[in-house]
Motif scaffolding. Sequence first.
Motif, short mmCIF file in Angstrom:
data_model
loop_
_atom_site.label_atom_id
_atom_site.label_comp_id
_atom_site.label_asym_id
_atom_site.label_seq_id
_atom_site.Cartn_x
_atom_site.Cartn_y
_atom_site.Cartn_z
N LEU A 1 -42.47 -64.67 -2.87
CA LEU A 1 -42.56 -63.05 -2.90
C LEU A 1 -41.85 -62.53 -4.31
O LEU A 1 -40.77 -62.75 -4.54
CB LEU A 1 -41.75 -62.37 -1.79
N ASP A 2 -42.70 -61.90 -5.03
CA ASP A 2 -42.06 -60.99 -6.16
C ASP A 2 -41.92 -59.62 -6.01
O ASP A 2 -43.10 -58.86 -5.89
CB ASP A 2 -43.30 -61.16 -7.27
N VAL A 3 -40.79 -59.07 -5.98
CA VAL A 3 -40.50 -57.62 -5.64
C VAL A 3 -40.35 -57.05 -6.80
O VAL A 3 -39.52 -57.48 -7.65
CB VAL A 3 -39.16 -57.62 -4.73
N LEU A 4 -40.98 -55.85 -7.33
CA LEU A 4 -40.83 -55.18 -8.37
C LEU A 4 -40.25 -54.13 -8.15
O LEU A 4 -40.86 -53.07 -7.57
CB LEU A 4 -42.58 -54.98 -8.92
N ASN A 5 -38.99 -54.04 -9.00
CA ASN A 5 -38.15 -53.03 -8.55
C ASN A 5 -38.40 -51.72 -9.37
O ASN A 5 -39.08 -51.69 -10.57
CB ASN A 5 -36.71 -53.49 -9.59
N GLY A 6 -38.61 -50.47 -8.61
CA GLY A 6 -39.08 -49.35 -9.17
C GLY A 6 -40.60 -48.99 -9.05
O GLY A 6 -41.01 -47.93 -9.54
N ALA A 7 -41.45 -50.23 -8.74
CA ALA A 7 -42.86 -50.03 -8.77
C ALA A 7 -43.22 -49.28 -7.51
O ALA A 7 -42.65 -49.56 -6.37
CB ALA A 7 -43.42 -51.31 -8.86
N GLY A 8 -44.20 -48.77 -7.67
CA GLY A 8 -44.81 -47.94 -6.55
C GLY A 8 -46.24 -48.87 -5.76
O GLY A 8 -46.03 -49.74 -5.63
N HIS A 9 -47.17 -47.89 -5.20
CA HIS A 9 -48.21 -48.49 -4.75
C HIS A 9 -49.23 -48.93 -5.52
O HIS A 9 -50.23 -47.98 -5.91
CB HIS A 9 -48.96 -47.62 -3.54
N GLY A 10 -49.05 -49.64 -6.51
CA GLY A 10 -49.58 -50.29 -7.79
C GLY A 10 -48.84 -49.56 -9.08
O GLY A 10 -47.85 -49.17 -9.06
N GLY A 11 -49.82 -49.79 -10.12
CA GLY A 11 -49.09 -49.06 -11.43
C GLY A 11 -49.00 -50.04 -12.56
O GLY A 11 -49.20 -51.25 -12.13
N LYS A 12 -48.26 -49.47 -13.61
CA LYS A 12 -48.56 -50.31 -14.93
C LYS A 12 -47.51 -51.54 -14.64
O LYS A 12 -47.34 -52.66 -15.24
CB LYS A 12 -48.17 -49.50 -15.97
N GLU A 13 -46.50 -51.41 -13.84
CA GLU A 13 -45.62 -52.59 -13.64
C GLU A 13 -46.09 -53.91 -13.10
O GLU A 13 -45.65 -54.99 -13.52
CB GLU A 13 -44.36 -52.26 -12.44
N PHE A 14 -47.42 -53.67 -12.55
CA PHE A 14 -47.94 -54.91 -12.00
C PHE A 14 -48.77 -55.50 -13.14
O PHE A 14 -49.23 -56.59 -12.98
CB PHE A 14 -49.11 -54.77 -10.86
N PHE A 15 -48.99 -55.03 -14.16
CA PHE A 15 -49.78 -55.40 -15.46
C PHE A 15 -48.66 -55.75 -16.59
O PHE A 15 -49.41 -56.08 -17.65
CB PHE A 15 -50.57 -54.54 -16.15
N ALA A 16 -47.55 -56.07 -16.30
CA ALA A 16 -46.64 -56.28 -17.34
C ALA A 16 -46.84 -57.78 -18.12
O ALA A 16 -47.38 -58.46 -16.83
CB ALA A 16 -45.27 -56.20 -17.09
N PRO A 17 -46.83 -58.13 -19.08
CA PRO A 17 -47.06 -59.30 -19.76
C PRO A 17 -46.76 -60.53 -18.69
O PRO A 17 -47.31 -61.45 -18.36
CB PRO A 17 -46.66 -59.57 -20.88
N GLU A 18 -45.27 -60.42 -18.50
CA GLU A 18 -44.93 -61.59 -17.71
C GLU A 18 -45.44 -61.72 -15.95
O GLU A 18 -45.27 -62.79 -15.39
CB GLU A 18 -43.15 -61.34 -17.43
N LYS A 19 -45.89 -60.37 -15.48
CA LYS A 19 -46.66 -60.47 -14.28
C LYS A 19 -47.79 -61.21 -14.34
O LYS A 19 -48.32 -61.97 -13.57
CB LYS A 19 -46.70 -59.05 -13.78
N LEU A 20 -48.69 -60.64 -15.70
CA LEU A 20 -49.88 -61.46 -15.68
C LEU A 20 -49.80 -62.78 -15.88
O LEU A 20 -50.67 -63.64 -15.17
CB LEU A 20 -50.54 -60.65 -16.87
N ASN A 21 -48.88 -63.29 -16.78
CA ASN A 21 -48.86 -64.80 -16.97
C ASN A 21 -48.37 -65.44 -15.72
O ASN A 21 -48.64 -66.71 -15.38
CB ASN A 21 -47.69 -64.93 -18.10
N ARG A 22 -47.50 -64.76 -14.69
CA ARG A 22 -47.14 -65.46 -13.41
C ARG A 22 -48.39 -65.57 -12.50
O ARG A 22 -48.56 -66.68 -11.94
CB ARG A 22 -45.95 -64.64 -12.95
#
Length: 300
Positions: free
Chosen positions: A266-287
């Motif tokens: 489980l990867d909890v994205l602090n401050g992220a909503g229901h989608g958004g740019k946080e999910f496309f951060a390079p470290e998330k894409l690489n993960r």
Amino acid sequence: MLNHPFSRRAFLLLTLLAAFPGCGRAQHRAPLPPDVRALRDVPYVTAGHERQKLDLFLPEHVAGAPLAVWIHGGGWQSGSKEGCPAMGLLDEGYVVASLNYRYSQQALFPAQIEDCKAAIRWLRGHASTYGYDGEHIGAWGASAGGHLVALLGTTGTMRDFDVGENLDVSSRVQAVIDWFGPTDFPRFNNPANSRAEGALSLLTRLFGGPLPTKLDLARRASPATWTSADSAPTLIMHGTRDTLVPLDQSEWFAERLKAAGAEVTLDVLNGAGHGGKEFFAPEKLNRMKGFFDRHLKPAP
């Protein structure tokens, strides 16, 4: 960061797609790399509904590549296979498919998971035709699509939702990336959970009646109901400020998978909503790429 991050072309493509990750907003046809062949609007059910179609994207060097399947969101009542974020994996040694399924206003649950399983069976059954590896299929979805990929991952060894054609072929997937999908619908039946109001109206349409009157169907539709040691390895990503699907849906699902002996992160994205740019951060894409690589690319 992984040793083999997304290529620059893939990253730029995903950055473009970040504005519409298939969660019910306007859908756009993703630009197609010149070395990729696209098969559009392929029926995965013979003479089926207009929504029972998929797009298949085949890179030039496809032989033996694993398959990544994108399942869109949109509250089970909107969204499209267009604007597929998984297109970024075409540069990373994957074949990609993106599928539509029947909306809740066209057919009540379990039609949606039946369609997804029918599409997986079709894709596995046609692997030798197109040259990809039908034994290594990963499913990735957001919101309602997150629910559906999670359900694919937990029901791989049961056949309750397998109906129609290609029943001699398995609908099991080997890895799941669940972006903020609802996973335990009876937990929405809690008056203290004010954030569930928006979801409840969607569930009424999905199940054909108010949630309190459809709890048996809601349990059957919940990925958390079916967790077992045979559940597919699952990567869950969820924002702390999601106002549609509460974070505790993913927290509880992860606990159930872990207790059953399945692999889950489980990867909890602090401050992220229901989608958004946080999910496309390079470290998330690489993960995500690293997760799929580990489970879908057999060691030489």
